[in-house]
Design a protein around this motif. Structure first.
Motif, PDB file in Angstrom:
ATOM      1  N   PHE A 256      -0.494  65.584 -43.051  1.00  0.00           N
ATOM      2  CA  PHE A 256       0.062  64.348 -43.608  1.00  0.00           C
ATOM      3  C   PHE A 256       1.570  64.528 -43.721  1.00  0.00           C
ATOM      4  O   PHE A 256       2.043  65.603 -44.110  1.00  0.00           O
ATOM      5  N   TYR A 257       2.293  63.460 -43.395  1.00  0.00           N
ATOM      6  CA  TYR A 257       3.747  63.587 -43.279  1.00  0.00           C
ATOM      7  C   TYR A 257       4.456  62.785 -44.361  1.00  0.00           C
ATOM      8  O   TYR A 257       4.095  61.637 -44.644  1.00  0.00           O
ATOM      9  N   TYR A 258       5.487  63.401 -44.919  1.00  0.00           N
ATOM     10  CA  TYR A 258       6.225  62.804 -46.034  1.00  0.00           C
ATOM     11  C   TYR A 258       7.727  62.799 -45.739  1.00  0.00           C
ATOM     12  O   TYR A 258       8.246  63.698 -45.068  1.00  0.00           O
ATOM     13  N   GLY A 259       8.388  61.824 -46.340  1.00  0.00           N
ATOM     14  CA  GLY A 259       9.846  61.820 -46.307  1.00  0.00           C
ATOM     15  C   GLY A 259      10.419  62.288 -47.632  1.00  0.00           C
ATOM     16  O   GLY A 259      11.626  62.472 -47.769  1.00  0.00           O
ATOM     17  N   SER A 260       9.559  62.476 -48.632  1.00  0.00           N
ATOM     18  CA  SER A 260      10.017  62.881 -49.963  1.00  0.00           C
ATOM     19  C   SER A 260       9.376  64.215 -50.346  1.00  0.00           C
ATOM     20  O   SER A 260       8.152  64.340 -50.375  1.00  0.00           O
ATOM     21  N   LEU A 261      10.219  65.185 -50.653  1.00  0.00           N
ATOM     22  CA  LEU A 261       9.715  66.494 -51.080  1.00  0.00           C
ATOM     23  C   LEU A 261       8.881  66.370 -52.354  1.00  0.00           C
ATOM     24  O   LEU A 261       7.813  66.965 -52.473  1.00  0.00           O
ATOM     25  N   ARG A 262       9.422  65.598 -53.279  1.00  0.00           N
ATOM     26  CA  ARG A 262       8.741  65.459 -54.576  1.00  0.00           C
ATOM     27  C   ARG A 262       7.323  64.911 -54.391  1.00  0.00           C
ATOM     28  O   ARG A 262       6.360  65.453 -54.944  1.00  0.00           O
ATOM     29  N   THR A 284       8.030  72.383 -44.008  1.00  0.00           N
ATOM     30  CA  THR A 284       8.989  71.297 -43.790  1.00  0.00           C
ATOM     31  C   THR A 284       9.966  71.600 -42.663  1.00  0.00           C
ATOM     32  O   THR A 284      10.145  72.758 -42.276  1.00  0.00           O
ATOM     33  N   MET A 285      10.568  70.539 -42.138  1.00  0.00           N
ATOM     34  CA  MET A 285      11.773  70.675 -41.335  1.00  0.00           C
ATOM     35  C   MET A 285      12.867  70.094 -42.217  1.00  0.00           C
ATOM     36  O   MET A 285      12.932  68.867 -42.400  1.00  0.00           O
ATOM     37  N   MET A 286      13.646  70.932 -42.784  1.00  0.00           N
ATOM     38  CA  MET A 286      14.596  70.573 -43.834  1.00  0.00           C
ATOM     39  C   MET A 286      13.845  69.731 -44.877  1.00  0.00           C
ATOM     40  O   MET A 286      12.690  70.007 -45.163  1.00  0.00           O
ATOM     41  N   ASP A 287      14.496  68.675 -45.390  1.00  0.00           N
ATOM     42  CA  ASP A 287      13.748  67.795 -46.293  1.00  0.00           C
ATOM     43  C   ASP A 287      13.528  66.444 -45.624  1.00  0.00           C
ATOM     44  O   ASP A 287      13.352  65.429 -46.275  1.00  0.00           O
ATOM     45  N   LYS A 288      13.518  66.468 -44.282  1.00  0.00           N
ATOM     46  CA  LYS A 288      13.391  65.224 -43.529  1.00  0.00           C
ATOM     47  C   LYS A 288      11.960  64.997 -43.015  1.00  0.00           C
ATOM     48  O   LYS A 288      11.503  63.870 -42.937  1.00  0.00           O
ATOM     49  N   ALA A 289      11.317  66.036 -42.632  1.00  0.00           N
ATOM     50  CA  ALA A 289       9.931  65.909 -42.164  1.00  0.00           C
ATOM     51  C   ALA A 289       9.106  66.938 -42.915  1.00  0.00           C
ATOM     52  O   ALA A 289       9.198  68.136 -42.651  1.00  0.00           O
ATOM     53  N   ILE A 290       8.356  66.446 -43.857  1.00  0.00           N
ATOM     54  CA  ILE A 290       7.610  67.353 -44.741  1.00  0.00           C
ATOM     55  C   ILE A 290       6.125  67.196 -44.419  1.00  0.00           C
ATOM     56  O   ILE A 290       5.588  66.084 -44.471  1.00  0.00           O
ATOM     57  N   THR A 291       5.503  68.290 -44.063  1.00  0.00           N
ATOM     58  CA  THR A 291       4.103  68.234 -43.645  1.00  0.00           C
ATOM     59  C   THR A 291       3.218  68.861 -44.705  1.00  0.00           C
ATOM     60  O   THR A 291       3.431  70.008 -45.102  1.00  0.00           O
ATOM     61  N   LEU A 292       2.252  68.097 -45.141  1.00  0.00           N
ATOM     62  CA  LEU A 292       1.229  68.638 -46.036  1.00  0.00           C
ATOM     63  C   LEU A 292       0.014  68.967 -45.179  1.00  0.00           C
ATOM     64  O   LEU A 292      -0.551  68.084 -44.535  1.00  0.00           O
ATOM     65  N   LEU A 293      -0.323  70.245 -45.145  1.00  0.00           N
ATOM     66  CA  LEU A 293      -1.472  70.698 -44.353  1.00  0.00           C
ATOM     67  C   LEU A 293      -2.681  70.763 -45.273  1.00  0.00           C
ATOM     68  O   LEU A 293      -2.609  71.332 -46.360  1.00  0.00           O
ATOM     69  N   ARG A 314       0.138  60.242 -50.607  1.00  0.00           N
ATOM     70  CA  ARG A 314       1.220  59.333 -50.228  1.00  0.00           C
ATOM     71  C   ARG A 314       1.764  59.630 -48.837  1.00  0.00           C
ATOM     72  O   ARG A 314       2.691  58.983 -48.373  1.00  0.00           O
ATOM     73  N   GLY A 315       1.222  60.629 -48.179  1.00  0.00           N
ATOM     74  CA  GLY A 315       1.700  61.002 -46.844  1.00  0.00           C
ATOM     75  C   GLY A 315       1.215  60.043 -45.778  1.00  0.00           C
ATOM     76  O   GLY A 315       0.219  59.345 -45.949  1.00  0.00           O
ATOM     77  N   TYR A 316       1.950  60.029 -44.666  1.00  0.00           N
ATOM     78  CA  TYR A 316       1.618  59.152 -43.538  1.00  0.00           C
ATOM     79  C   TYR A 316       0.895  59.954 -42.455  1.00  0.00           C
ATOM     80  O   TYR A 316       0.970  61.176 -42.403  1.00  0.00           O
ATOM     81  N   GLY A 317       0.255  59.204 -41.566  1.00  0.00           N
ATOM     82  CA  GLY A 317      -0.257  59.808 -40.342  1.00  0.00           C
ATOM     83  C   GLY A 317       0.913  60.069 -39.398  1.00  0.00           C
ATOM     84  O   GLY A 317       2.050  59.635 -39.671  1.00  0.00           O
TER      85      GLY A 317
END
Lengths: 523, 320
Positions: A256-262, A284-293, A314-317
Motif C-alpha cells: 500500500f502506498y502513501y504520500g504521508s509518513l505519519r 520509503t523512497m525519501m518521504d515521497k513514496a512510502i510503501t506499507l508492506l 489510508r494507503g493507495y493501490g
C-alpha cells in the motif's frame, strides 16, 4: 606497559579512561572522530607462543588480517594482530583463557554486518565465527534446531527448507550470523508477530570471556543467558544455539502506498495491534513514496485482512498512487529530477522484489533470498550508514518525522525502514541495556534512516554528524537504538541512563576481568 | 583485474562449494580477492585458487558483478607462469592431445558428448537419437576433454591444438556441448554457430521430462546452468513446478555441483561424496536423474538410489 594489575586496560596516554561509555568514550579521542584507539600489542609475542602450545592456529600475515579490515559500514578501519578461525568451543575456550591471561583483546565477527566498527578489531585477535557454521540437529517434532553460532541465516534457512521448516525471524540481510544477531536483537518484517530474532533462542552454548564453556537458557544459568542475548557480545561468545522454528509457508504480499509518513506509520502500528497480518513494515523512497508492506502466511489470514482491515488503511493501490504522484510533480516541474529518481528507482527495485523464479502462483516462496539480494543490490555499497531509533509506540511517529527531517537536510536520496517488534513479557530480563526501550509496552518500534550514498563521496565527518543528529533526537525523546555500539557508544549512557549502564559495567568487569572480549563495542 | 571491486559482502560464500567444505573465508572468492587487495603473493592464494570448481554460482551472486570465474582463471594462468603448481601444469600439458588433421564434419548438427558420456554407448545412442529429430546429429570425433581441462586449469592451449579441435566443427550450424566450460569457450571461438548445452537441450524434450515425477531428484549441470542463468532458471523452474521433481537448485536458485570430473578429478580438492550428500540432504527421492554423465558417476558412488541419465528415461533409442 604492564596492565596485569589493572581491572581495565590502560590507555597508552596514561590513566585508564574514567568511564568507557561516556559521551567521549572512545579512549582519548573526541566524539566526532570514530575509530577507538588501537591496542598496542603488549605481551603479544608471549601470547602467540602460548596459543601455539595450546594448538590454536593463529594467522597473522597481512593478507589474512586485511580480509577483516572493515565491516559492512565501511567507515571503521582496523587491523587485528592475528586471526583465529573458530572451529569448536574448546578451541575458543583455550583462546579466551590465554587472551584473559595476557590481556589480549578478542573481537568476534560473524557476517561482519555491523556498521559502527563493532566487528572490526583495532589490534588483538579477530575471531572469525563463520568457521562454526554447521547445523547440528533439526527436531521436526519439537520444532527446534540446534546450530553453530557462526552460521549465516541464509544457510540455516537452506537446511531448514529441506525439512519443510523456516526460522521464526531473521534480519533481512542473510549474511548476518545467528550468533551475531542473537547478540544484538535482529528485526524482520514479522517481528511484530514473533518478536526480535533473539527471542527465538531457547538455549545457548556460550564460551565466557574467561574461557568456560557453559550451556545456558532461561532455566539453566539464566543470568548468563539473559546477559548474552542482546548483550552485544560483552558477556560471552555464542558457539551454539537452539532456536525455535516453524513450518515453512510461502508469503502472500500486498503493498500500500502513501504520500504521508505519519499516515503510514500510524497505519502500521494500528494493524500490528490488531494482529491480523503476519508481516508488516514500511519502506520509503525519501518521504515521497512510502510503501506499507503487509503479508500473510495463509489464504485465510489474507482474506480476513482484506475483508476487515483493508478499508481502514489510508494507503493507495499502485495505480492510484502513481496517478496521484504524477499529478503532484506535474504541478511542481522544478522537482522533475526528484520525480525521475523515484520513477527510475521503482523501475529498478520492484522487479527484484518479485523475481519470477522466487514466486509461485502470486506467492513469494523465498523471502529469505529475495529481500537479502534486494538489500545488497539496492541499498548495499562500500559505505553504509544506517543510524536508527528504537522507541515505544507513542514516541514513534515523532521519531520518524524528526529523523526524516534530518535525512532531508543531509541527503537528496534516502530510505526509511520501519518495523514493529512484539515484546515478550517473559523476556523482559533479556531486554535490559538493549535496543528495546525500557518504556515500551506490547510493541517497540524501530526506524532505520539510510542515505543512498551510491558512488558519491562523503567525508566521515559528514556521515558522523548525520548519525549524531539522528541519535540526538533519541536522546531528546528518550528512546533506545539498535546500533548503539562501536562508534556510537557515546550515546549509551545519555540514552539509557547511568543506573543501568553502571550495573552492566560492573557485571562486565566481573565476567571479563581484563575487559578483552569485544572491547569498545560497548565497554 | 576486477577483484579490486570486492567489498566483502560475503554473498559469494552462500553458494560456494569450496567455502562450504572448508568453512574458511580464505577458500572463497571474497577471501581470494580480499587477500589480493592486501598484497598476497600468488603462492599464498594458490590452494584456494585451485580448489574452485568454476561452477559459476558466485558470478550470479556478486552485487558488484565481478567476473569471478574469469578472474580466477586468469589468476590460475598467472600462478602457473610464476612457477606455482608445476607438476599439475605438466600433467595437464601432457594430456593435451597432439593436433590431428581432421576433416570437416559433413553435418549441420554435431554433438560433443565428452569422455564420460562416450563411455556409456547405449545412453549416447539415445542422446544422438533424441537430438536428431530435426536434423541428423553426428558425434564429434574429438571430445575436447583435454581442452576443457586446460581451460579449467588455466593452462595455455596451443594454436595448433585449438585449430585441430575446431576445424571439424566449422561447418556445423548447431553444436550440442556437454561441458559447460567448453561451451563457454566455443561461443567465443565459433560465434556464428548455435551452441547449446547438451543437458539443457535434453531437458527441453517433453518425451523425457514428462517421465519425471515428484519422487525424482533432477540434477542440473551446474556450469552450463549458471552460464545461461536468465534463460535456464525460467525453464528449470517450470520443469520443477510442472513435474513436481526436486532439483539440485539451492535457495538462491543456483545449481549445487557434484564436483565430479575435470580438474577436481586430477587434483582433488573438493570432496564430491560430501557434495553429493549435501545435494541429497533432506530430499526423500526414489531416483536421481542427471544431465551430466560425471554427475551420474558421482551420485552412483553414494549407493542410495538408482541413478539415470536423462536420456535413459527413454527405454530404447528407437522409441524416439
Amino acid at each position: 606497559m604492564n596492565n596485569q594489575n589493572s581491572t581495565y586496560p590502560r590507555s597508552t596516554h596514561g590513566a585508564p579512561p574514567p568511564c568507557p561509555v561516556a559521551a567521549d568514550a572512545l579512549q582519548g579521542i573526541p566524539r566526532q572522530q570514530t575509530n577507538p584507539e588501537r591496542w598496542q600489542g603488549e605481551q603479544w609475542a608471549s601470547f602467540v607462543s602460548a596459543l601455539q602450545q595450546a594448538g590454536v592456529e593463529l594467522r597473522s600475515a597481512q593478507h589474512n588480517t586485511g580480509t577483516y579490515v572493515t565491516d559492512a559500514g565501511g567507515l571503521a578501519y582496523g587491523m587485528p594482530h592475528g586471526v583465529v578461525i573458530a572451529r569448536n568451543a574448546p578451541q575458543i575456550a583455550a583462546l579466551m583463557q590465554l587472551a584473559q591471561q595476557y590481556r589480549v583483546p578478542v573481537t568476534t565477527r560473524g557476517g561482519g554486518l555491523t556498521t559502527e566498527g563493532e566487528s572490526v578489531a583495532f589490534g588483538g585477535v579477530l575471531l572469525d565465527m563463520t568457521g562454526m557454521s554447521r547445523v547440528r540437529h533439526i527436531d521436526k517434532a519439537a520444532l527446534t534446531v540446534r546450530t553453530e553460532g557462526g552460521i549465516f541465516w541464509h544457510l540455516l534457512a537452506e537446511s531448514l527448507r529441506r525439512e519443510g521448516l523456516d526460522y521464526l525471524s531473521a534480519p533481512l540481510n542473510l549474511t548476518s550470523s545467528v550468533g551475531g544477531t542473537l547478540g544484538v536483537g535482529g528485526i524482520d518484517v514479522n517481528s511484530s508477530k514473533h518478536g526480535c530474532s533473539a527471542d527465538q533462542a531457547l538455549a545457548l552454548q556460550v564460551v565466557t570471556p574467561t574461557g568456560e564453556i557453559v550451556e545456558c537458557s532461561d532455566e539453566e544459568n539464566a543470568e548468563l543467558f539473559q546477559r548474552v542475548i542482546l548483550g552485544y557480545g560483552q558477556f560471552g561468545i555464542i558457539t551454539e544455539a537452539t532456536l525455535r522454528v516453524r513450518p515453512y509457508t510461502p508469503l502472500r504480499m500486498h503493498y500500500f502506498y502513501y504520500g504521508s509518513l505519519r499516515d503510514a506509520v500510524e497505519d502500521l502500528m494500528r494493524i500490528d495491534r490488531t494482529q491480523t497480518c503476519d508481516y508488516s513494515g514500511i519502506l520509503t523512497m525519501m518521504d515521497k513514496a512510502i510503501t506499507l508492506l503487509v503479508a500473510f502466511d495463509s489464504d485465510e489470514r489474507e482474506a480476513a485482512f482484506l475483508k476487515h482491515q483493508r478499508k481502514t488503511l489510508r494507503g493507495y493501490g499502485e495505480l492510484p498512487f502513481a496517478i496521484r504522484t504524477a499529478a503532484y510533480y506535474a504541478l511542481r516541474p522544478w522537482r522533475l529530477k526528484e520525480a525521475l529518481y523515484l520513477y527510475q528507482r521503482k523501475r529498478e527495485l520492484f522487479p527484484d522484489l518479485q523475481p519470477a523464479h522466487h514466486m509461485q502462483g502470486g506467492e513469494m516462496i523465498d523471502r529469505t533470498v529475495v529481500f537479502s539480494r534486494a538489500v545488497w543490490k539496492h541499498w548495499g555499497g562500500r559505505q553504509m550508514v544506517i543510524p536508527d531509533i528504537a522507541s515505544s509506540a507513542d514516541k514513534f511517529v515523532a521519531s520518524v518525522e524528526r529523523g526524516n527531517a534530518v535525512c532531508k537536510k543531509y541527503f537528496p536520496h534516502y530510505t526509511l525502514y520501519c518495523v514493529g517488534i512484539k515484546l515478550r513479557a517473559e523476556h523482559q530480563a533479556h531486554y535490559e541495556l538493549s535496543c528495546i526501550p525500557p518504556d515500551a509496552e506490547g510493541w517497540a518500534y524501530g526506524c532505520e534512516f539510510e542515505p543512498m550514498l551510491g558512488d558519491t563521496h562523503h567525508s566521515r565527518d559528514q556521515l558522523q554528524s548525520f548519525k549524531n543528529e539522528i541519535y540526538d533526537i533519541g536522546v531528546d525523546l528518550g528512546t533506545s537504538y539498535y546500533r548503539f555500539g562501536g562508534m556510537m557508544k557515546g550515546y549509551i549512557r545519555r540514552a539509557l541512563g547511568d543506573e543501568v549502564v553502571d550495573k552492566h559495567l560492573e557485571m562486565k568487569r566481573q565476567a571479563d576481568p581484563a575487559m578483552i572480549l569485544n572491547r569498545n563495542v560497548i565497554f | 583485474m576486477s577483484h579490486t571491486k570486492c567489498h566483502g559482502c560475503s554473498l559469494c560464500l552462500l553458494s560456494c562449494p569450496m567455502w562450504r567444505q572448508e568453512r574458511d573465508v580464505q577458500y572463497s572468492p571474497q577471501g581470494i580477492f580480499k587477500a589480493l587487495q592486501h598484497n598476497a603473493a600468488l603462492s599464498e592464494i594458490t590452494p584456494a585458487l585451485f580448489s574452485c570448481l568454476l561452477c559459476g554460482a558466485c558470478d550470479l551472486l556478486c552485487p558488484e558483478q565481478i567476473d569471478i570465474t574469469g578472474t580466477i582463471k586468469t589468476l590460475r594462468r598467472a600462478a602457473f607462469s610464476s612457477g606455482e603448481h608445476r607438476a599439475l601444469k605438466k600433467e595437464i600439458e601432457s594430456q593435451l592431445k597432439r593436433p590431428t588433421t581432421e576433416a570437416k564434419a559433413e553435418a549441420n548438427t554435431i554433438i560433443i558428448p565428452g569422455g564420460a558420456l562416450r563411455s556409456m554407448p547405449a545412453t549416447l545412442t539415445k542422446v544422438q537419437a533424441l537430438l536428431s529429430r530435426e536434423a541428423r546429429a553426428v558425434l564429434a570425433k574429438d571430445d575436447g576433454d583435454d581442452i576443457a581441462l586446460a581451460l579449467e586449469a588455466g593452462v595455455e592451449i596451443s594454436e595448433h591444438r585449438r585449430h585441430s579441435f575446431l576445424e571439424p566443427l566449422q561447418g556445423a550450424k548447431r553444436l550440442y556441448v556437454s561441458n559447460g566450460l567448453l561451451l563457454q569457450a566455443l561461443r567465443k571461438w565459433l560465434p556464428a554457430t548455435a551452441l547449446c548445452a547438451l543437458g539443457y537441450s535434453l531437458s527441453q524434450l517433453s518425451e523425457l521430462t514428462t517421465k519425471l515425477t515428484s519422487d525424482d531428484l533432477y540434477l542440473i549441470e551446474a556450469r552450463a546452468f549458471h552460464l545461461d542463468h536468465q534463460q535456464t532458471i525460467t525453464h528449470y523452474d517450470q520443469l520443477r513446478h510442472q513435474q513436481g521433481c526436486r532439483t539440485n537448485l539451492d535457495l538462491q536458485r543456483n545449481a549445487i555441483p557434484t564436483a565430479a570430473g575435470g580438474l577436481n578429478t586430477l587434483h582433488p580438492t573438493i570432496d564430491s561424496h560430501a557434495q553429493g550428500r549435501w545435494i541429497l540432504n533432506g530430499h526423500r527421492v526414489a531416483r536421481i536423474i542427471v544431465e551430466c554423465a560425471e554427475d551420474g558417476q558421482a551420485m552412483a558412488q553414494l549407493n542410495e538410489q538408482p541413478v539415470l541419465h536423462i536420456a535413459d528415461l527413454m527405454e530404447h533409442a528407437n522409441d524416439v
